[in-house]
Design an enzyme around this catalytic site. Sequence first.
Site, PDB file in Angstrom:
ATOM      1  CE1 TYR A  51      -3.501  -2.457  -0.205  1.00 37.48           C
ATOM      2  CE2 TYR A  51      -4.019  -2.062   2.094  1.00 37.48           C
ATOM      3  CZ  TYR A  51      -4.295  -2.691   0.895  1.00 37.48           C
ATOM      4  OH  TYR A  51      -5.361  -3.553   0.808  1.00 37.48           O
ATOM      5  CG  LEU A 208     -19.164   2.717   0.662  1.00 40.88           C
ATOM      6  CD1 LEU A 208     -18.706   4.029   1.287  1.00 40.88           C
ATOM      7  CD2 LEU A 208     -20.679   2.539   0.818  1.00 40.88           C
ATOM      8  NE  ARG A 212     -16.781   1.304  -9.450  1.00 39.89           N
ATOM      9  CZ  ARG A 212     -17.504   0.203  -9.654  1.00 39.89           C
ATOM     10  NH1 ARG A 212     -18.431   0.180 -10.592  1.00 39.89           N
ATOM     11  NH2 ARG A 212     -17.287  -0.884  -8.934  1.00 39.89           N
ATOM     12  CG  PHE A 214     -21.155   8.021  -2.744  1.00 38.50           C
ATOM     13  CD1 PHE A 214     -22.126   8.205  -1.778  1.00 38.50           C
ATOM     14  CD2 PHE A 214     -20.070   7.212  -2.445  1.00 38.50           C
ATOM     15  CE1 PHE A 214     -22.026   7.611  -0.535  1.00 38.50           C
ATOM     16  CE2 PHE A 214     -19.949   6.611  -1.193  1.00 38.50           C
ATOM     17  CZ  PHE A 214     -20.931   6.806  -0.244  1.00 38.50           C
ATOM     18  CB  SER A 260     -12.929   7.540   4.149  1.00 39.36           C
ATOM     19  OG  SER A 260     -12.932   8.946   4.294  1.00 39.36           O
TER      20      SER A 260
END
Length: 295
Positions: A51, A208, A212, A214, A260
């Site tokens: 990451y 989520l 995409r 949203f 987030s």
Amino acid sequence: MTARADALQLSRIVAGMWRMTEWNMAPQQRLAFIEQCLELGVSSFDHADIYGGYGVEALFGEALALKPALRGQMQIVSKCGIKLLSPSRPEHTIQHYDTTAAHITASVEQSLRALRTDYLDLLLIHRPDPLMDFDEMAATFTRLRAEGKVRHFGVSNFSRHQFEALNRRIPLATNQVEFSPLHLAPMFDETFDGLQDLGVPPMIWSPLGGGRLFSGGDAAGERLRACIQQVADEVRQPFASVVFAWIMQLPCKPVPLTGSGRIAAIQEAVQATQFTLSRQQWFEILRAARGHEVA
């Protein structure tokens, strides 16, 4: 979370750290974010060696070093098995998988140094490797546990058969897979059925749909978004909370990850643990996601 007496206990929502390099936080801000997660009951933090171009674990470790006592209040998850092309790894000449004992061991030791901890609560093999040797992997896991470096093991993105083949050799704590109303495959390809049968909760990445859900998309996406919003209005809960609740209502007890750095987004995920949808509402979202009624 599972029927196993020695099962790993993760928080119901896991904080995904893969974008931390994009959050542009100073060490003290990262520490504050970690503390706010813990206050919300989000005690599990998901990492991978790759990451942030092999940089996220060090950022997290730098923040944790400011308050080392927090380590005992959290569960740290990491993954290994992918070798990226990266300036920080000049010896990698082609992007590939490596699930050999030597690479798994070296990756764990590097993650421990970067995270500034003595052990990982959970280590996952990041992707299935066509050259993976189940016996070698199980033996490596057993040795790492005996050395106190890793307490629990699992996989990510494995098929049901791949999971069960390795699980027969050493008990696995989870299979971390992509799932959302935009990606339903694990619900219908036996992944979730197999894990429920074994009492092993899956971890869910991109719940989520990578954001995409949203905005944007085609008519099908608009239909799904409108359906979720209608349910959100009915239950008087945030849109994202409804999606997390829809996922967690599955009987295999999925554990969703957030992605987030905004604590408000973490709060909405946690809020989903406080309510359930009616069966009719749940199937309304499934119908909108698939574009047809159940037969």
